[in-house]
Design a protein around this motif. Structure first.
Motif, PDB file in Angstrom:
ATOM      1  N   ALA A  98      45.237  59.778 -22.557  1.00 42.67           N
ATOM      2  CA  ALA A  98      44.801  59.734 -23.801  1.00 42.67           C
ATOM      3  C   ALA A  98      43.757  59.162 -24.758  1.00 42.67           C
ATOM      4  CB  ALA A  98      46.001  59.726 -24.872  1.00 42.67           C
ATOM      5  N   HIS A  99      43.512  57.695 -24.152  1.00 42.72           N
ATOM      6  CA  HIS A  99      42.305  56.957 -24.499  1.00 42.72           C
ATOM      7  C   HIS A  99      40.998  57.678 -24.080  1.00 42.72           C
ATOM      8  CE1 HIS A  99      43.417  55.100 -20.638  1.00 42.72           C
ATOM      9  NE2 HIS A  99      42.162  54.389 -20.974  1.00 42.72           N
ATOM     10  N   TRP A 100      40.744  58.636 -23.049  1.00 37.18           N
ATOM     11  CA  TRP A 100      39.026  58.313 -23.036  1.00 37.18           C
ATOM     12  C   TRP A 100      39.083  59.104 -24.047  1.00 37.18           C
ATOM     13  CZ3 TRP A 100      37.959  59.513 -16.923  1.00 37.18           C
ATOM     14  CH2 TRP A 100      38.746  58.108 -16.341  1.00 37.18           C
ATOM     15  N   SER A 101      37.332  59.032 -23.909  1.00 34.83           N
ATOM     16  CA  SER A 101      37.198  60.266 -25.538  1.00 34.83           C
ATOM     17  C   SER A 101      37.050  61.509 -24.447  1.00 34.83           C
ATOM     18  CB  SER A 101      35.614  59.614 -25.124  1.00 34.83           C
ATOM     19  OG  SER A 101      34.144  59.764 -23.936  1.00 34.83           O
ATOM     20  N   PRO A 102      36.513  62.693 -25.238  1.00 34.98           N
ATOM     21  CA  PRO A 102      36.654  63.790 -24.886  1.00 34.98           C
ATOM     22  C   PRO A 102      34.671  64.055 -24.039  1.00 34.98           C
ATOM     23  CG  PRO A 102      37.210  63.945 -27.609  1.00 34.98           C
ATOM     24  CD  PRO A 102      36.725  62.352 -26.626  1.00 34.98           C
ATOM     25  N   GLU A 103      33.969  63.099 -23.979  1.00 37.84           N
ATOM     26  CA  GLU A 103      32.600  63.317 -23.087  1.00 37.84           C
ATOM     27  C   GLU A 103      33.402  63.026 -21.979  1.00 37.84           C
ATOM     28  OE1 GLU A 103      29.109  63.809 -21.746  1.00 37.84           O
ATOM     29  OE2 GLU A 103      29.949  64.391 -23.514  1.00 37.84           O
ATOM     30  N   ASP A 104      33.495  62.012 -21.639  1.00 40.76           N
ATOM     31  CA  ASP A 104      34.170  61.439 -20.234  1.00 40.76           C
ATOM     32  C   ASP A 104      35.519  61.667 -20.187  1.00 40.76           C
ATOM     33  OD1 ASP A 104      33.079  58.201 -20.811  1.00 40.76           O
ATOM     34  OD2 ASP A 104      35.053  57.048 -21.020  1.00 40.76           O
ATOM     35  N   LEU A 105      36.009  62.584 -20.562  1.00 40.49           N
ATOM     36  CA  LEU A 105      37.045  64.244 -19.558  1.00 40.49           C
ATOM     37  C   LEU A 105      35.660  64.842 -19.020  1.00 40.49           C
ATOM     38  CD1 LEU A 105      39.644  63.993 -22.044  1.00 40.49           C
ATOM     39  CD2 LEU A 105      40.401  62.475 -19.625  1.00 40.49           C
ATOM     40  N   ARG A 106      35.105  65.471 -20.081  1.00 36.05           N
ATOM     41  CA  ARG A 106      33.817  66.258 -19.536  1.00 36.05           C
ATOM     42  C   ARG A 106      33.682  66.210 -18.374  1.00 36.05           C
ATOM     43  NH1 ARG A 106      34.176  67.964 -25.115  1.00 36.05           N
ATOM     44  NH2 ARG A 106      32.046  65.742 -25.738  1.00 36.05           N
ATOM     45  N   GLN A 107      33.087  64.790 -18.236  1.00 35.72           N
ATOM     46  CA  GLN A 107      32.009  64.284 -17.333  1.00 35.72           C
ATOM     47  C   GLN A 107      33.528  63.726 -16.370  1.00 35.72           C
ATOM     48  OE1 GLN A 107      30.222  60.193 -18.509  1.00 35.72           O
ATOM     49  NE2 GLN A 107      28.829  60.383 -16.097  1.00 35.72           N
ATOM     50  N   LEU A 108      33.961  63.871 -16.328  1.00 32.80           N
ATOM     51  CA  LEU A 108      34.862  63.501 -14.755  1.00 32.80           C
ATOM     52  C   LEU A 108      35.015  64.741 -14.638  1.00 32.80           C
ATOM     53  CD1 LEU A 108      36.847  62.519 -13.242  1.00 32.80           C
ATOM     54  CD2 LEU A 108      38.703  62.192 -14.729  1.00 32.80           C
ATOM     55  N   ALA A 109      35.799  65.798 -15.158  1.00 33.45           N
ATOM     56  CA  ALA A 109      35.750  67.343 -15.197  1.00 33.45           C
ATOM     57  C   ALA A 109      34.473  67.883 -13.906  1.00 33.45           C
ATOM     58  CB  ALA A 109      36.612  68.034 -16.355  1.00 33.45           C
ATOM     59  N   THR A 110      33.714  67.384 -14.638  1.00 31.38           N
ATOM     60  CA  THR A 110      32.313  68.294 -14.146  1.00 31.38           C
ATOM     61  C   THR A 110      31.876  67.740 -12.615  1.00 31.38           C
ATOM     62  OG1 THR A 110      31.535  68.949 -15.961  1.00 31.38           O
ATOM     63  CG2 THR A 110      29.854  68.267 -14.257  1.00 31.38           C
TER      64      THR A 110
ATOM     65  N   PHE B 206      33.733  66.385 -10.653  1.00 28.56           N
ATOM     66  CA  PHE B 206      35.694  66.461  -9.844  1.00 28.56           C
ATOM     67  C   PHE B 206      34.902  67.887  -8.754  1.00 28.56           C
ATOM     68  CE2 PHE B 206      39.112  63.143 -10.943  1.00 28.56           C
ATOM     69  CZ  PHE B 206      39.436  63.440  -9.242  1.00 28.56           C
ATOM     70  N   HIS B 207      35.293  68.519  -9.933  1.00 31.59           N
ATOM     71  CA  HIS B 207      34.275  70.344 -10.129  1.00 31.59           C
ATOM     72  C   HIS B 207      33.278  70.260  -9.101  1.00 31.59           C
ATOM     73  CE1 HIS B 207      36.975  72.728 -11.611  1.00 31.59           C
ATOM     74  NE2 HIS B 207      37.233  72.035 -12.741  1.00 31.59           N
ATOM     75  N   ARG B 208      32.519  69.815  -8.399  1.00 27.95           N
ATOM     76  CA  ARG B 208      31.236  68.571  -8.192  1.00 27.95           C
ATOM     77  C   ARG B 208      31.539  68.454  -6.767  1.00 27.95           C
ATOM     78  NH1 ARG B 208      26.164  65.550  -9.430  1.00 27.95           N
ATOM     79  NH2 ARG B 208      24.954  65.746  -7.519  1.00 27.95           N
ATOM     80  N   MET B 209      32.355  67.891  -6.556  1.00 30.73           N
ATOM     81  CA  MET B 209      32.413  67.070  -5.584  1.00 30.73           C
ATOM     82  C   MET B 209      33.907  68.203  -4.855  1.00 30.73           C
ATOM     83  SD  MET B 209      34.779  63.579  -4.765  1.00 30.73           S
ATOM     84  CE  MET B 209      36.291  63.727  -5.897  1.00 30.73           C
ATOM     85  N   VAL B 210      34.672  69.005  -5.058  1.00 32.01           N
ATOM     86  CA  VAL B 210      35.267  70.055  -4.400  1.00 32.01           C
ATOM     87  C   VAL B 210      34.660  70.658  -3.913  1.00 32.01           C
ATOM     88  CG1 VAL B 210      36.942  71.610  -5.031  1.00 32.01           C
ATOM     89  CG2 VAL B 210      37.340  69.046  -5.579  1.00 32.01           C
ATOM     90  N   ASP B 211      33.289  71.135  -4.852  1.00 36.22           N
ATOM     91  CA  ASP B 211      32.718  72.174  -3.981  1.00 36.22           C
ATOM     92  C   ASP B 211      32.140  71.817  -2.807  1.00 36.22           C
ATOM     93  OD1 ASP B 211      33.418  74.180  -6.186  1.00 36.22           O
ATOM     94  OD2 ASP B 211      31.749  73.965  -7.712  1.00 36.22           O
ATOM     95  N   ASP B 212      31.643  70.054  -3.607  1.00 36.31           N
ATOM     96  CA  ASP B 212      30.849  70.100  -2.395  1.00 36.31           C
ATOM     97  C   ASP B 212      31.609  69.607  -0.951  1.00 36.31           C
ATOM     98  OD1 ASP B 212      27.997  69.990  -3.190  1.00 36.31           O
ATOM     99  OD2 ASP B 212      28.314  68.206  -3.955  1.00 36.31           O
ATOM    100  N   PHE B 213      32.952  69.130  -0.864  1.00 39.09           N
ATOM    101  CA  PHE B 213      33.900  68.940   0.313  1.00 39.09           C
ATOM    102  C   PHE B 213      34.162  70.558   0.851  1.00 39.09           C
ATOM    103  CE2 PHE B 213      35.860  64.969  -1.265  1.00 39.09           C
ATOM    104  CZ  PHE B 213      35.454  64.513  -1.082  1.00 39.09           C
ATOM    105  N   LEU B 214      34.374  71.450  -0.669  1.00 36.00           N
ATOM    106  CA  LEU B 214      34.597  72.848   0.556  1.00 36.00           C
ATOM    107  C   LEU B 214      33.026  73.140   1.170  1.00 36.00           C
ATOM    108  CD1 LEU B 214      36.868  74.474  -2.585  1.00 36.00           C
ATOM    109  CD2 LEU B 214      37.499  73.904  -0.274  1.00 36.00           C
ATOM    110  N   ALA B 215      32.091  72.930   0.792  1.00 34.94           N
ATOM    111  CA  ALA B 215      30.572  73.536   1.694  1.00 34.94           C
ATOM    112  C   ALA B 215      30.363  73.436   3.112  1.00 34.94           C
ATOM    113  CB  ALA B 215      29.480  73.430   0.334  1.00 34.94           C
TER     114      ALA B 215
END
Length: 171
Positions: A135-147, A149-158
């Protein structure tokens, strides 16, 4: 599109950043897989279900109906584990077997309305808990983390696909 660098040779030590990421992922995994945490999540969601059943429902919710063997491969478990879990979920009304349109002798496993509702409640409860923790994270921090995380998972899968050529990545 990102350029995928060649992985370093195995004798090159990992960077401190990668070591810290591994530590953080281990902590997250530990926290999310504790039996007590699972029981708490199920109680809050009002869905009395074991971890194997939740994993199966989560996988099914993100895919078309599939054969038990394919489901086992996607979950990375033995077919017998899937068979037992599917039987439990059939009895509780969360999944059903339907004819395979490609081979009428075979069957596919499909979520029922109760199964879709259960997984929706579990996901919503998990999201609410995560929202409270962040809750104390900014929307920008949350967007960056989500981006990232998805990038990392995609790379792990590859990377996993490169290591296991006979196994397709899962959505």
């Amino acid at each position: 599109m990102r350029c995928m660098p060649t992985p370093p040779p195995p004798d090159v030590p990992a960077s401190p950043e990668v070591a810290e990421i591994e530590r953080a992922l281990h902590r997250i995994t530990y926290l999310s897989t504790r039996a007590r945490q699972h029981e708490r999540l199920m109680a809050l969601a009002g869905v009395p279900m074991d971890r194997a059943a939740v994993a199966l429902l989560r996988r099914m919710a993100d895919a078309e109906p599939m054969r038990p063997g394919e489901l086992a491969a996607r979950l990375g478990v033995e077919a017998s584990h899937v068979t037992r879990t599917v039987q439990q979920l059939e009895k509780s009304g969360h999944v059903t077997r339907v004819p395979d349109p490609d081979d009428r002798r075979a069957q596919r496993i499909e979520l029922t309305d109760a199964g879709r509702e259960a997984i929706a409640r579990i996901r919503e409860t998990g999201v609410r808990g995560m929202q409270a923790a962040l809750a104390h994270w900014s929307p920008e921090d949350l967007r960056q983390l989500a981006t990232l995380f998805h990038r990392m998972v995609d790379d792990f899968l590859a990377h996993a696909t490169d290591e296991e050529p006979d196994r397709a990545p899962t959505p």
